[in-house]
Design a protein around this motif. Sequence first.
Motif, PDB file in Angstrom:
ATOM      1  N   TYR A  71       0.795  -0.972  -0.031  1.00 37.26           N
ATOM      2  CA  TYR A  71      -0.107  -0.103   0.063  1.00 37.26           C
ATOM      3  C   TYR A  71       0.973   1.147   0.195  1.00 37.26           C
ATOM      4  O   TYR A  71       2.189   1.242   0.620  1.00 37.26           O
ATOM      5  CB  TYR A  71      -0.985  -0.101   1.313  1.00 37.26           C
ATOM      6  N   PRO A  72       0.271   2.235  -0.619  1.00 37.16           N
ATOM      7  CA  PRO A  72       1.347   3.529  -0.654  1.00 37.16           C
ATOM      8  C   PRO A  72       1.539   3.957   0.506  1.00 37.16           C
ATOM      9  O   PRO A  72       2.749   4.767   0.749  1.00 37.16           O
ATOM     10  CB  PRO A  72       0.265   4.276  -1.555  1.00 37.16           C
ATOM     11  N   ASP A  73       0.805   3.932   1.581  1.00 38.72           N
ATOM     12  CA  ASP A  73       1.059   4.452   2.587  1.00 38.72           C
ATOM     13  C   ASP A  73       1.920   3.699   3.703  1.00 38.72           C
ATOM     14  O   ASP A  73       2.446   3.992   4.825  1.00 38.72           O
ATOM     15  CB  ASP A  73      -0.342   5.056   3.347  1.00 38.72           C
ATOM     16  N   ARG A  74       2.099   2.501   3.300  1.00 34.24           N
ATOM     17  CA  ARG A  74       2.814   1.575   4.048  1.00 34.24           C
ATOM     18  C   ARG A  74       3.768   0.866   2.984  1.00 34.24           C
ATOM     19  O   ARG A  74       3.660  -0.334   2.930  1.00 34.24           O
ATOM     20  CB  ARG A  74       2.142   0.719   4.821  1.00 34.24           C
ATOM     21  N   PRO A  75       4.796   1.591   2.676  1.00 37.60           N
ATOM     22  CA  PRO A  75       5.705   0.903   1.265  1.00 37.60           C
ATOM     23  C   PRO A  75       6.586  -0.074   1.853  1.00 37.60           C
ATOM     24  O   PRO A  75       6.847  -0.971   1.064  1.00 37.60           O
ATOM     25  CB  PRO A  75       6.247   2.248   0.809  1.00 37.60           C
ATOM     26  N   ASP A  76       6.686  -0.153   2.884  1.00 34.49           N
ATOM     27  CA  ASP A  76       7.690  -1.228   3.556  1.00 34.49           C
ATOM     28  C   ASP A  76       6.982  -2.478   4.406  1.00 34.49           C
ATOM     29  O   ASP A  76       7.712  -3.251   5.103  1.00 34.49           O
ATOM     30  CB  ASP A  76       8.803  -0.448   4.467  1.00 34.49           C
TER      31      ASP A  76
ATOM     32  N   CYS B 219       7.810  -7.496   3.690  1.00 35.24           N
ATOM     33  CA  CYS B 219       8.225  -6.682   2.560  1.00 35.24           C
ATOM     34  C   CYS B 219       9.204  -7.413   1.828  1.00 35.24           C
ATOM     35  O   CYS B 219      10.419  -7.736   2.531  1.00 35.24           O
ATOM     36  CB  CYS B 219       8.571  -5.375   3.022  1.00 35.24           C
ATOM     37  N   ILE B 220       9.380  -7.533   0.611  1.00 32.08           N
ATOM     38  CA  ILE B 220      10.511  -8.023  -0.253  1.00 32.08           C
ATOM     39  C   ILE B 220      11.376  -6.866  -0.681  1.00 32.08           C
ATOM     40  O   ILE B 220      12.604  -6.981  -0.572  1.00 32.08           O
ATOM     41  CB  ILE B 220       9.688  -9.073  -1.184  1.00 32.08           C
ATOM     42  N   LYS B 221      10.871  -5.943  -1.327  1.00 27.47           N
ATOM     43  CA  LYS B 221      11.461  -4.706  -1.878  1.00 27.47           C
ATOM     44  C   LYS B 221      10.205  -3.435  -1.574  1.00 27.47           C
ATOM     45  O   LYS B 221       9.389  -3.564  -2.115  1.00 27.47           O
ATOM     46  CB  LYS B 221      11.830  -5.060  -3.293  1.00 27.47           C
ATOM     47  N   GLN B 222      10.925  -2.547  -0.847  1.00 25.40           N
ATOM     48  CA  GLN B 222      10.159  -1.294  -0.428  1.00 25.40           C
ATOM     49  C   GLN B 222       9.521  -0.740  -1.725  1.00 25.40           C
ATOM     50  O   GLN B 222       9.913  -0.643  -2.658  1.00 25.40           O
ATOM     51  CB  GLN B 222      10.925  -0.533   0.311  1.00 25.40           C
ATOM     52  N   ALA B 223       8.221  -0.665  -1.322  1.00 28.51           N
ATOM     53  CA  ALA B 223       7.204   0.024  -2.308  1.00 28.51           C
ATOM     54  C   ALA B 223       7.117  -0.772  -3.802  1.00 28.51           C
ATOM     55  O   ALA B 223       6.418  -0.264  -4.819  1.00 28.51           O
ATOM     56  CB  ALA B 223       7.899   1.321  -2.773  1.00 28.51           C
TER      57      ALA B 223
END
Length: 259
Positions: free
Chosen positions: A67-72, A122-126
Amino acid sequence: MHKGIKSHLLKILDAGRRLDGRANILEIRKPVKVEKGISNTAEGSSKVSIGDTEVLAGVKVEISEPYPDRPDEGTIMVGAELIPLSNPEFESGPPTIQAIELARVVDRGIRESKAVDFKKLCIKQAEKAWILLIDIVVLNDDGNLIDASALAVLAALQDMRFPEYDGEKIDYKKKTDNGLELNKEPIAVTVSKVGKHFIVDPTLSEEKVIDSRLTVTTTKDGTICALQKGGEYTISEDDVSRMIDIGIEKSKLLRQALG
């Protein structure tokens, strides 16, 4: 008809018993069974029985953009299916209010307890993160679906193993040894009030006549993660305190069954 059942239930409770013969009105039906790894196609799965109530839970994974507000962070998505096979009052079709509430209460317990560290998904941020798709399927509804479902989902998450991922594609046929690290084990206990009485683990017949209920989700040390009120009647502050105490105490049996 419900009025007659409620009157009968109150008389039984006044005598210190339950409709199904339990000699303690705060007794959870036995046996409480938790089976893990019941599906080879899911990344994690379980079956939970509390009395005659039976619930399946399965976890599938996919990779998606955070999600854009939780990119990590990755996330979880919980859904519940109430099929006519499990209760003749259930109907096929879109999720009912009961199914939506069931999924939300279970989801909230996992999220608010911080049982799953979403950042570790998270695998790769954003760009890429694991999404855990959790399905609840009721096989037989004899009451207390929330507690049975919450326990089944927790067991399925414990059972989970990530599939192989080469950076481009997931191979669902090959599971790794990497499980899901759980920081907490939130257990939900729903305490119901009927007249002046508090009960736990209601049967389907009892559920139809309760005045109110409070689902208390706690961790092993008794920390409250989430509360969900249900039922038509209000509950007092003293009621809430009493229901929380009961919920914490009764969570011990369900936690023990989890293994």
